[in-house]
Design a protein around this motif. Structure first.
Motif, PDB file in Angstrom:
ATOM      1  N   PHE A   1       0.868  -1.167   0.000  1.00 58.31           N
ATOM      2  CA  PHE A   1       0.000   0.000   0.000  1.00 58.31           C
ATOM      3  C   PHE A   1       0.905   1.218   0.000  1.00 58.31           C
ATOM      4  O   PHE A   1       1.930   1.217   0.679  1.00 58.31           O
ATOM      5  N   SER A   2       0.574   2.242  -0.734  1.00 53.87           N
ATOM      6  CA  SER A   2       1.426   3.426  -0.702  1.00 53.87           C
ATOM      7  C   SER A   2       1.242   4.155   0.633  1.00 53.87           C
ATOM      8  O   SER A   2       0.263   3.946   1.343  1.00 53.87           O
ATOM      9  N   ASN A   3       2.183   5.028   0.934  1.00 48.58           N
ATOM     10  CA  ASN A   3       2.195   5.659   2.250  1.00 48.58           C
ATOM     11  C   ASN A   3       1.040   6.614   2.488  1.00 48.58           C
ATOM     12  O   ASN A   3       0.753   6.972   3.611  1.00 48.58           O
ATOM     13  N   ASP A   4       0.415   7.067   1.422  1.00 48.84           N
ATOM     14  CA  ASP A   4      -0.724   7.957   1.614  1.00 48.84           C
ATOM     15  C   ASP A   4      -2.039   7.212   1.436  1.00 48.84           C
ATOM     16  O   ASP A   4      -3.095   7.828   1.344  1.00 48.84           O
ATOM     17  N   ALA A   5      -1.969   5.902   1.377  1.00 48.68           N
ATOM     18  CA  ALA A   5      -3.159   5.047   1.305  1.00 48.68           C
ATOM     19  C   ALA A   5      -3.981   5.283   0.053  1.00 48.68           C
ATOM     20  O   ALA A   5      -5.156   4.978   0.017  1.00 48.68           O
ATOM     21  N   THR A   6      -3.371   5.847  -0.963  1.00 48.94           N
ATOM     22  CA  THR A   6      -4.119   6.133  -2.177  1.00 48.94           C
ATOM     23  C   THR A   6      -3.841   5.115  -3.273  1.00 48.94           C
ATOM     24  O   THR A   6      -4.675   4.900  -4.143  1.00 48.94           O
ATOM     25  N   TYR A   7      -2.671   4.525  -3.239  1.00 44.57           N
ATOM     26  CA  TYR A   7      -2.308   3.594  -4.301  1.00 44.57           C
ATOM     27  C   TYR A   7      -1.939   2.232  -3.740  1.00 44.57           C
ATOM     28  O   TYR A   7      -1.605   2.100  -2.558  1.00 44.57           O
ATOM     29  N   VAL A   8      -1.977   1.278  -4.641  1.00 43.85           N
ATOM     30  CA  VAL A   8      -1.554  -0.069  -4.302  1.00 43.85           C
ATOM     31  C   VAL A   8      -0.564  -0.499  -5.366  1.00 43.85           C
ATOM     32  O   VAL A   8      -0.766  -0.213  -6.543  1.00 43.85           O
ATOM     33  N   ILE A   9       0.527  -1.128  -4.940  1.00 43.07           N
ATOM     34  CA  ILE A   9       1.526  -1.566  -5.902  1.00 43.07           C
ATOM     35  C   ILE A   9       1.654  -3.077  -5.773  1.00 43.07           C
ATOM     36  O   ILE A   9       1.734  -3.604  -4.659  1.00 43.07           O
ATOM     37  N   SER A  10       1.669  -3.740  -6.896  1.00 47.49           N
ATOM     38  CA  SER A  10       1.802  -5.190  -6.856  1.00 47.49           C
ATOM     39  C   SER A  10       2.975  -5.608  -7.725  1.00 47.49           C
ATOM     40  O   SER A  10       3.232  -5.024  -8.777  1.00 47.49           O
ATOM     41  N   GLY A  11       3.711  -6.595  -7.275  1.00 45.77           N
ATOM     42  CA  GLY A  11       4.806  -7.150  -8.057  1.00 45.77           C
ATOM     43  C   GLY A  11       4.506  -8.610  -8.328  1.00 45.77           C
ATOM     44  O   GLY A  11       4.095  -9.334  -7.436  1.00 45.77           O
ATOM     45  N   SER A  12       4.699  -9.008  -9.564  1.00 45.61           N
ATOM     46  CA  SER A  12       4.230 -10.346  -9.905  1.00 45.61           C
ATOM     47  C   SER A  12       5.278 -11.119 -10.689  1.00 45.61           C
ATOM     48  O   SER A  12       6.362 -10.626 -10.994  1.00 45.61           O
ATOM     49  N   ASP A  13       4.887 -12.310 -11.014  1.00 40.85           N
ATOM     50  CA  ASP A  13       5.765 -13.248 -11.678  1.00 40.85           C
ATOM     51  C   ASP A  13       6.155 -12.780 -13.079  1.00 40.85           C
ATOM     52  O   ASP A  13       7.172 -13.198 -13.625  1.00 40.85           O
ATOM     53  N   ASP A  14       5.342 -11.907 -13.636  1.00 36.08           N
ATOM     54  CA  ASP A  14       5.595 -11.471 -15.009  1.00 36.08           C
ATOM     55  C   ASP A  14       6.567 -10.297 -15.074  1.00 36.08           C
ATOM     56  O   ASP A  14       6.557  -9.542 -16.029  1.00 36.08           O
ATOM     57  N   THR A  15       7.388 -10.158 -14.051  1.00 31.71           N
ATOM     58  CA  THR A  15       8.482  -9.194 -13.967  1.00 31.71           C
ATOM     59  C   THR A  15       8.026  -7.741 -13.945  1.00 31.71           C
ATOM     60  O   THR A  15       8.835  -6.848 -14.092  1.00 31.71           O
ATOM     61  N   ASN A  16       6.746  -7.522 -13.766  1.00 32.40           N
ATOM     62  CA  ASN A  16       6.249  -6.143 -13.751  1.00 32.40           C
ATOM     63  C   ASN A  16       5.783  -5.723 -12.376  1.00 32.40           C
ATOM     64  O   ASN A  16       5.241  -6.525 -11.617  1.00 32.40           O
ATOM     65  N   LEU A  17       5.960  -4.435 -12.119  1.00 34.75           N
ATOM     66  CA  LEU A  17       5.290  -3.833 -10.977  1.00 34.75           C
ATOM     67  C   LEU A  17       4.063  -3.136 -11.529  1.00 34.75           C
ATOM     68  O   LEU A  17       4.120  -2.510 -12.587  1.00 34.75           O
ATOM     69  N   ARG A  18       2.960  -3.245 -10.830  1.00 35.40           N
ATOM     70  CA  ARG A  18       1.757  -2.573 -11.307  1.00 35.40           C
ATOM     71  C   ARG A  18       1.252  -1.609 -10.256  1.00 35.40           C
ATOM     72  O   ARG A  18       1.258  -1.913  -9.068  1.00 35.40           O
ATOM     73  N   LEU A  19       0.795  -0.490 -10.747  1.00 34.53           N
ATOM     74  CA  LEU A  19       0.307   0.560  -9.848  1.00 34.53           C
ATOM     75  C   LEU A  19      -1.200   0.639  -9.999  1.00 34.53           C
ATOM     76  O   LEU A  19      -1.724   0.769 -11.107  1.00 34.53           O
ATOM     77  N   TRP A  20      -1.894   0.536  -8.881  1.00 30.48           N
ATOM     78  CA  TRP A  20      -3.356   0.595  -8.888  1.00 30.48           C
ATOM     79  C   TRP A  20      -3.809   1.692  -7.961  1.00 30.48           C
ATOM     80  O   TRP A  20      -3.109   2.043  -7.022  1.00 30.48           O
ATOM     81  N   LYS A  21      -5.029   2.127  -8.214  1.00 27.87           N
ATOM     82  CA  LYS A  21      -5.646   3.031  -7.250  1.00 27.87           C
ATOM     83  C   LYS A  21      -6.282   2.180  -6.165  1.00 27.87           C
ATOM     84  O   LYS A  21      -6.800   1.100  -6.444  1.00 27.87           O
ATOM     85  N   SER A  22      -6.247   2.663  -4.940  1.00 28.69           N
ATOM     86  CA  SER A  22      -6.853   1.859  -3.887  1.00 28.69           C
ATOM     87  C   SER A  22      -8.367   1.967  -3.925  1.00 28.69           C
ATOM     88  O   SER A  22      -9.070   1.084  -3.456  1.00 28.69           O
TER      89      SER A  22
END
Lengths: 532, 915
Positions: free
Chosen positions: A420-441
């Motif tokens: 979870f980002s420090n301001d609770a606004t975003y979510v970051i996920s890291g996965s097997d497909d070598t990518n980091l993904r940025l989501w809105k919470s």
């Protein structure tokens, strides 16, 4: 009953009722040829000279006369009426700027607005639909790693930076705002399994399968203009080689210590090459370790013997061990409630525990259809995000049995780490497909600066939606999510299985002596033992 | 915690050390005693215990025997030597055995049986300690048992020995016992009794040397009593010292303690967490430093980047200028020097510009002053030409032009500027157009023409207004009707009705195309029209009769006739219609009804009889009557007025009034759309039967009761006989068959909720040309479907809750629209329906609440700002009592928020002070 509002000004007023006499606080007026019926109220808004003629003051008045004198109608002489006068000062109504909104006065009498509930219901429905329309949670992906991402760390002191470690030993620092890599930290020979950043955001600690713990200097926020003391971020500040491979690392909140997990739990000081303390309770590998952010001396670990262990550094001893039926992959402490933590379990569920009462989970968070790999609490402590082996990211309420939100994309593979980002606004996920993904919470949240009126409107929508969320139509719309087919099917299958189990249990209970098969809630069922 | 731990460690150490010492001491004592006793046969009670205690390496028994024998010889002389020998035995094993007690004492009890040992041991304190620290009652019990057993065995041995002696010697066993006792007591002592030489009692008593024994030595000396007291006290408060535990257990205990401690530590957060959880809103956006807050701060951060900016900056930041600014204004003036050429240049430029402007101005003035119309016309032409050319040339201009035109038109429509609405036009119109001169008239007509031009499009679009207009006319006519006198109005109305009917009858036009032109539609239409035609004829006839009647009736009669209610008299009228239309309606009570009505008509003049008749009349079920009237009257009413437009009930009413000749009612009846109730509102003061009439025309529900009254009163008048109860009831409810009605109602409801299927009809168009449908009948799937539907319906009817209940209707109708506003079950956090309903009762929108409370009502649970880092919780003291109040207030948020934050600050301050 009719409500007549009459604005009477100047000549018109005198035409309608000839004022006969004016006294202080009393009016004598004759009504002429007005069509009234019983029970009517007339509102007179008297302006200007009429008002002054009646009341002797050059002001505007608002008076309400109950019309209970139909007997004397049509030529009614009204004498000695009590007049309630509302006087409004001009400064309240003058706008400061021309852009200011005109003050509007409402009559909030519920009798006047009988449809309010219906109106709000429809608004709630519309708000729910709008939410669906604007639900665009995926912000962007950050690619660049050449192997699966195994761990991530957020910088507690800097919002934009996120570190990711991959299975090939590569560590990268990303800038979330631009979604680009800032720098790399090469050095690990094997997979990086743990990353953490000190509370002041200066030092990055990494550990991995190559039995080393490496300390790195984090480049300053501005990027290029870093301090020249450590000129190269690519070189670690220190490398500590140890006896065993590491599985996880976590830094103490506002302290110098960090803990690594591997064959045992080691507590390190940043400035010493050897651990200051190590704990071993059982011989199994420890898989994850998390410090309690509220109580910096308490930490929890999970091990491959399906246990969750609590440690207290003040007494430099482990405190309690809890053995569950399946392995716990990760643990997260609630940053706002230092006694509570949630464990991401291999059996697709997350279990929230109170560290003081380990004989029973406080809440079981179900919804994933495969092992939950990682978990992280929102800094608000009201929700947490989980990443699962079923290729989805879910967001749960801290006390909710089912997820509030599910995120997935076609290309996202097994999720190994989430933050979870420090301001609770975003979510970051890291996965097997070598990518980091940025989501809105919040999937439909509007990003960017909101005008106060916009914010109010959205708050209102949210409140209304929340109020009517139990009604079937709103509920259906709010709950509806499109799921990938495999997940949908797996969920259905799981449901069937659990239903069958429950049925069987029920029947067994029905056919055995009463009381011989006590019902055990799921909160307790998955716990084998609490070891002292 | 650490302290506790340390204490624990110390204790264990103490225990180890202390107990070791103790034991050594005591052991030595026992050994001395033992040595003194030698090989004597003994019956000490503590043998078992002592035996058990002897662990570790010992002297071999043979050696011991020898020692003992030697000791018996030189018992008194060389103690030191003995001690030396025993020193070895006791110290080493004791130390070792006590050091790490790996085995439970119980185990030892089992391993080493006391029988092996013949030597006696005094009970030591250690033994007790050990047992105490084990703390298991069972074990101690076991020990006792074993002791008892031993004792018994020994006793038995003694007795057997005595018996044997007796058998051999013939002397009674008492003698031996005595001897034995004596032998026990035998002691040769060379030394006086003292602490170094244990007293006789100590030896032949229980064998213990107590502190008292030792104290005897100093009896009488100073401080003796003090020492004794202290000893007593120590005895009373004897502390047991624990043995060290195995590491596993120790660690477990330690962990337990740690857990307890950390639990306690964590619990301190509870009030704070509770407060947060209970708070309606959590605020995370407090105390943020966003950075630049003032303009000055932002400006100070500015750095020139482009060349221009740099140039400016170099000028502004010039050291001299800065200095001048700081010092004085005069220096600034000095710095502000301009060259003469520059000034001259500028002046020249300005002069040139000014002169150009002036010229342009003059030219414009000149052009404006030209009065030649020719010139202006030409100019205008030019302008138009240019405009048109431009329009042709570029589409933009054309568009613009069109827009302009459209705007003008719209403006015209809005303002009606050219429709004689101006002051000038009004004035002229007021004075009268003909009196004006030609020019003015032309101007006015011109204006109107312009208006027409501008609004032409609008008018062309509106073509359907003609019908409305006609309807308006009608309305006006009606109004006129109302205004004129009753008689006139009546006749006028009648004639009007007649005209209308005729008109309607005439203009039965056939539609030329569409579905209506199809043969079956035409047929149906024809049928309908025929019926309507008949009805219309009827109505016409009636109308005529009315007119005649109207002519005949005098004013005095009028009210009497008016008394008969619309409905009833209407029944008479309907009677005629029914006769003519061959009884279309299938009402059972038609005949009855009509008879009554006929009677009513006949007896319309006499008063008293009429009452009873009317009452009888009321017996007819009003509901059915009304229905009836509705059915049969519809065509009549249709003939009266526009067939399609008028709503049913209204026309019905009109007709009823019409038929009853009470023209008074017209006014009211047309004004209000209601049904029969309205007629009661008319006040006719001179009427004798007003009440009755009102009763008559009451609502349906009331009338039943009235009816009963009526019957009773009428039945009571003739020669009175007491009827039986059943008869009475039967008579009382003679008129209304409630059951039948109920059944009918139920059937209706059933049909409504599970509607009956329509019979399958021929499929239009399908195989029409081959007449396949007529030949083969309906397709089988259709029939099957129909059958299935029927079955389904049957089942549904059977499944109904009221299927078996004859006198009950349970409606299973679900209002789908209402259902979506209900939850199926009570939502989770709520415990009762009332609470849930209460929670959504008040609206929260800005339209329904004052602005001061809307914010608080709509505030989300978590208020945060994106881009602000949220730190984990920090500990602060929470006063639970204070919190409760705050919680109550939380409805008014902004205030409480500030106060809360203030409170927090205060607590923080306190904390700081404390620290």
């Amino acid at each position: 009953m009719h409500l007549g509002i009459t604005v009477i000004a100047g000549d018109v007023a005198s035409e309608i009722f000839g004022i006969v006499e004016t006294e202080e606080g009393s009016v004598k007026a004759i009504f002429r040829e007005m069509d009234f019926s019983e029970g009517d109220f007339i509102f007179f808004f008297l302006v200007g000279d009429v008002a002054s003629e009646i009341f002797g003051e050059p002001q505007s008045f608002f008076l309400c006369l109950p019309l209970s004198f139909t007997e004397t109608y049509p030529k009614a002489a009204v004498t000695n009426m009590k007049v309630k006068v509302i006087s409004r000062s001009a400064d309240e109504f003058t706008r400061e700027r021309s852009q200011d909104l005109q003050r509007v006065f409402h009559n909030y009498d519920p009798n006047l607005r009988t449809q309010e509930k219906a109106v709000e219901y429809v608004r709630a429905l519309n708000a729910a639909k709008l939410d669906k329309i604007f639900a665009r949670p995926f912000v962007g992906a950050m690619d660049g790693h050449i192997d699966a991402i195994s761990c991530m760390a957020k910088n507690p002191n800097h919002l934009k930076g996120i570190f990711s470690g991959s299975m090939d030993g590569d560590i990268r620092l990303w800038d979330i705002a631009s979604r680009r890599m800032v720098c790399q930290f090469p050095g690990h020979q094997g997979a990086v399994r743990g990353l953490t950043v000190s509370t002041d955001g200066r030092i990055l600690v990494s550990c991995g399968m190559d039995c080393t713990v490496r300390l790195w200097n984090v480049p300053a926020a501005s990027g290029i203009e870093s301090d020249n003391q450590y000129d190269d971020p690519a070189k670690p500040l220190a490398v500590y080689v140890w006896k065993n491979a590491f599985w996880a690392v976590d830094h103490q909140w506002e302290g110098d210590l960090f803990a690594t997990a591997g064959a045992q739990v080691d507590i390190w000081d940043r400035n010493r090459s050897q651990p200051v303390n190590s704990f071993e309770w059982g011989k199994d590998t420890v898989l994850s370790v998390r410090f309690n952010p509220g109580e910096p001396n308490v930490l929890a670990t999970s091990a491959s013997d399906r246990s969750i262990t609590l440690y207290d550094l003040r007494m430099s001893s482990p405190a309690r061990k809890l053995i569950m039926r399946t392995k716990t992959n990760s643990i997260a402490w609630n940053p706002m409630e230092p006694m509570n933590f949630t464990a991401a379990n291999e059996d697709c569920n997350c279990y929230s525990y109170d560290a003081r009462k380990l004989d029973e989970a406080k809440c079981v968070h179900k919804d994933h259809v495969s092992a939950v790999m990682d978990i992280d609490y929102s800094p608000t402590g009201r929700e947490f995000v989980t990443g699962s082996y079923d290729r989805t990211v879910r967001i749960f309420q801290y006390n909710g049995g089912h997820s509030r939100e599910i995120y997935h994309t076609k290309r996202m593979q097994r999720v190994f780490c989430v933050k979870f980002s420090n301001d609770a606004t975003y979510v970051i996920s890291g996965s097997d497909d070598t990518n980091l993904r940025l989501w809105k919470s919040k999937a439909s949240e509007q990003l960017g600066v909101l005008l106060p009126r916009e914010r109010k409107k959205q708050e209102y929508h949210e409140a209304v939606k929340n109020r009517y969320k139990h009604l079937p139509e709103v509920k259906r719309i709010v709950r509806h999510r499109h799921l990938p087919k495999p997940i949908y099917k797996a969920a259905a299958l799981r449901r069937t299985i659990t239903d069958a189990e429950n049925r069987k249990e029920e029947r067994r209970r029905a056919h055995s002596a009463p009381g011989s098969r006590p019902t055990e809630p799921l909160r307790k069922k998955r716990i084998i033992q609490e070891v002292e | 915690m650490a302290e506790k731990k340390r204490r624990m460690k110390e204790e264990t150490q103490q225990r180890q050390g202390g107990s070791g010492k103790n034991r050594k001491l005591l052991q030595s004592k026992t050994l001395t005693v033992e040595k003194k006793k030698g090989k004597k046969k003994h019956n000490s009670r503590n043998e078992g215990k002592a035996g058990r205690r002897k662990t570790g390496p010992r002297l071999p028994s043979a050696l011991k025997h020898e020692l003992d024998s030697r000791n018996s010889n030189q018992r008194t002389s060389d103690e030191e030597v003995d001690n030396d020998v025993y020193e070895y035995e006791e110290s080493m094993p004791e130390e070792e055995s006590k050091k790490n007690r790996r085995f439970d004492p119980v185990d030892k009890l089992e391993y080493e049986l006391p029988d092996e040992f013949e030597d006696e041991n005094l009970p030591s304190e250690d033994d007790d300690d050990d047992y105490e620290d084990n703390d298991s009652g069972e074990r101690s019990k076991g020990r006792d048992n074993s002791n008892q057993l031993d004792d018994e065995v020994e006793d038995d041995d003694d007795r057997r020995h005595a018996r044997m002696l007796q058998g051999i010697t013939g002397i009674p066993s008492e003698a031996f016992e005595d001897k034995k006792r004596k032998r026990n007591a035998v002691l040769s002592e060379a030394h006086p009794e003292s602490e170094y030489n244990p007293s006789r009692g100590a030896i032949d008593g229980d064998g213990n040397i107590s502190v008292e024994d030792l104290l005897e030595g100093i009896q009488g000396k100073s401080g003796y009593s003090k020492v004794r007291k202290r000893v007593h006290r120590v005895d009373r408060k004897s502390m047991s010292v624990l043995a060290p535990l195995p590491k596993v257990d120790r660690e477990r205990l330690e962990r337990k303690a740690v857990y307890e401690q950390s639990k306690k530590e964590i619990t301190k957060w509870e009030p704070l967490v509770k407060k947060h959880r209970e708070a309606p809103t959590l605020f995370f956006n407090e105390d943020i430093d966003i950075g630049f807050s003032t303009v000055g701060a932002i400006a100070s951060e500015f750095e020139p980047k482009t060349d221009f900016e740099k140039k400016i900056a170099s000028l502004v930041q010039d050291a001299k200028v800065m200095e001048a600014h700081n010092n004085d204004g005069s220096r600034l003036l000095e710095l502000n020097k301009i060259s003469v050429e520059d000034v001259k240049d500028r002046q020249k430029r300005l002069a040139k510009m000014r002169s150009l402007l002036f010229r342009h101005e003059m030219k414009a003035k000149h052009v404006k002053k030209i009065k030649s119309k020719m010139y202006h016309r030409l100019m205008k032409k030019d302008r138009l030409k240019a405009a048109s050319a431009r329009m042709e040339m570029d589409p933009e201009a054309a568009k613009e032009q069109a827009m302009k035109q459209e705007f003008k038109r719209a403006e015209e429509r809005m303002t009606l500027k050219h429709k004689n609405s101006s002051k000038w036009a009004k004035r002229i119109l007021k004075r009268g157009l003909p009196s004006q001169d030609e020019g003015t008239r032309a101007a006015i007509s011109d204006q109107l023409h312009q208006h027409a031009l501008l609004t032409r499009k609008m008018n062309s679009a509106k073509d359907s207004s003609s019908s409305e207009g006609s309807s308006d006319e009608e309305d006006e006519d009606d109004n006129e009707l109302l205004l004129s006198s009753d008689q006139d109005r009546a006749s006028k109305f009648l004639t009007k009705v007649k005209e209308k009917t005729l008109e309607l009858m005439e203009d039965a036009e056939q539609p030329k195309s569409g579905v209506l032109s199809m043969p079956f539609m035409v047929n149906a239409d024809k049928k309908r029209k025929d019926a309507a035609y008949r009805d219309a004829e009827l109505a016409l006839r009636e109308c005529e009769s009315m007119v005649e009647q109207l002519d005949d009736t005098t004013e005095a009669e009028n009210p009497k006739i008016g008394t008969s209610s619309g409905r009833r008299v209407f029944g008479a009228a309907r009677n005629d219609t029914q006769a003519l239309s061959n009884k279309k309606s299938n009402n059972i009570r038609d005949n009855n009804d009509s008879e009554d009505d006929l009677e009513a008509n006949a007896n319309i003049d006499d008063g008293q009889d009429n009452v009873s008749l009317l009452r009888k009349d009321v017996q007819i079920d009003p509901g059915s009557l009304y229905e009836d009237s509705g059915v049969s009257l519809q065509p009549v009413s249709k003939s009266f007025d526009d067939i399609i437009k008028d709503p049913g009930p209204k026309t019905t009413f009109e007709v009823s009034i019409f038929a009853s000749d009470s023209w008074r009612k017209m006014k009211k009846g047309e004004k209000v759309d209601g049904k029969n109730d309205n007629s009661s509102a008319v006040v006719e003061p001179g009427l004798p039967r007003q009440e009755l009439k009102e009763v008559d025309e009451d609502t349906d529900t009331d009338s039943e009761e009235e009816m009963v009254d009526g019957i009773l009163s009428s039945g009571a008048k003739p020669s009175y006989e007491l009827p039986s109860q059943a008869d009475l009831i039967h008579r009382a409810f003679a008129g209304d068959n409630v059951e039948e009605d109920f059944e009918k109602d139920k059937l209706e409801i059933l049909n409504e909720e599970n509607p009956e299927l329509e019979k399958p009809v021929l499929v239009p168009g399908w195989g029409q040309w081959t007449h396949i449908q007529q030949k083969k009948g309906l397709p089988p799937w259709m029939l099957e479907e129909h059958e299935n539907g029927k079955k389904k319906r049957e089942e549904a009817l059977k499944k109904r809750k009221d299927a078996r209940l004859k006198h009950v209707i349970i409606s299973e109708k679900i209002d789908k629209k209402a259902e979506k506003l209900h939850t199926k079950t009570l939502p989770y956090p709520y415990t009762s329906r009332e609470v849930f309903e209460q929670s959504i009762r008040m609206p929260i929108g800005p339209e329904f609440n004052p602005a001061t409370s809307v914010g608080a009502l709509n505030r989300p649970e978590v208020v945060k700002k994106p881009g602000v880092i949220i730190r984990p919780i920090k500990f602060e003291e929470v006063n639970p009592y204070e919190k409760a109040e705050e919680h109550k207030k939380s409805g008014r948020a902004p205030k409480t928020k500030s106060s809360k934050s203030r409170g927090e600050k205060a607590t923080k301050m306190q904390l700081k002070k404390k620290s």
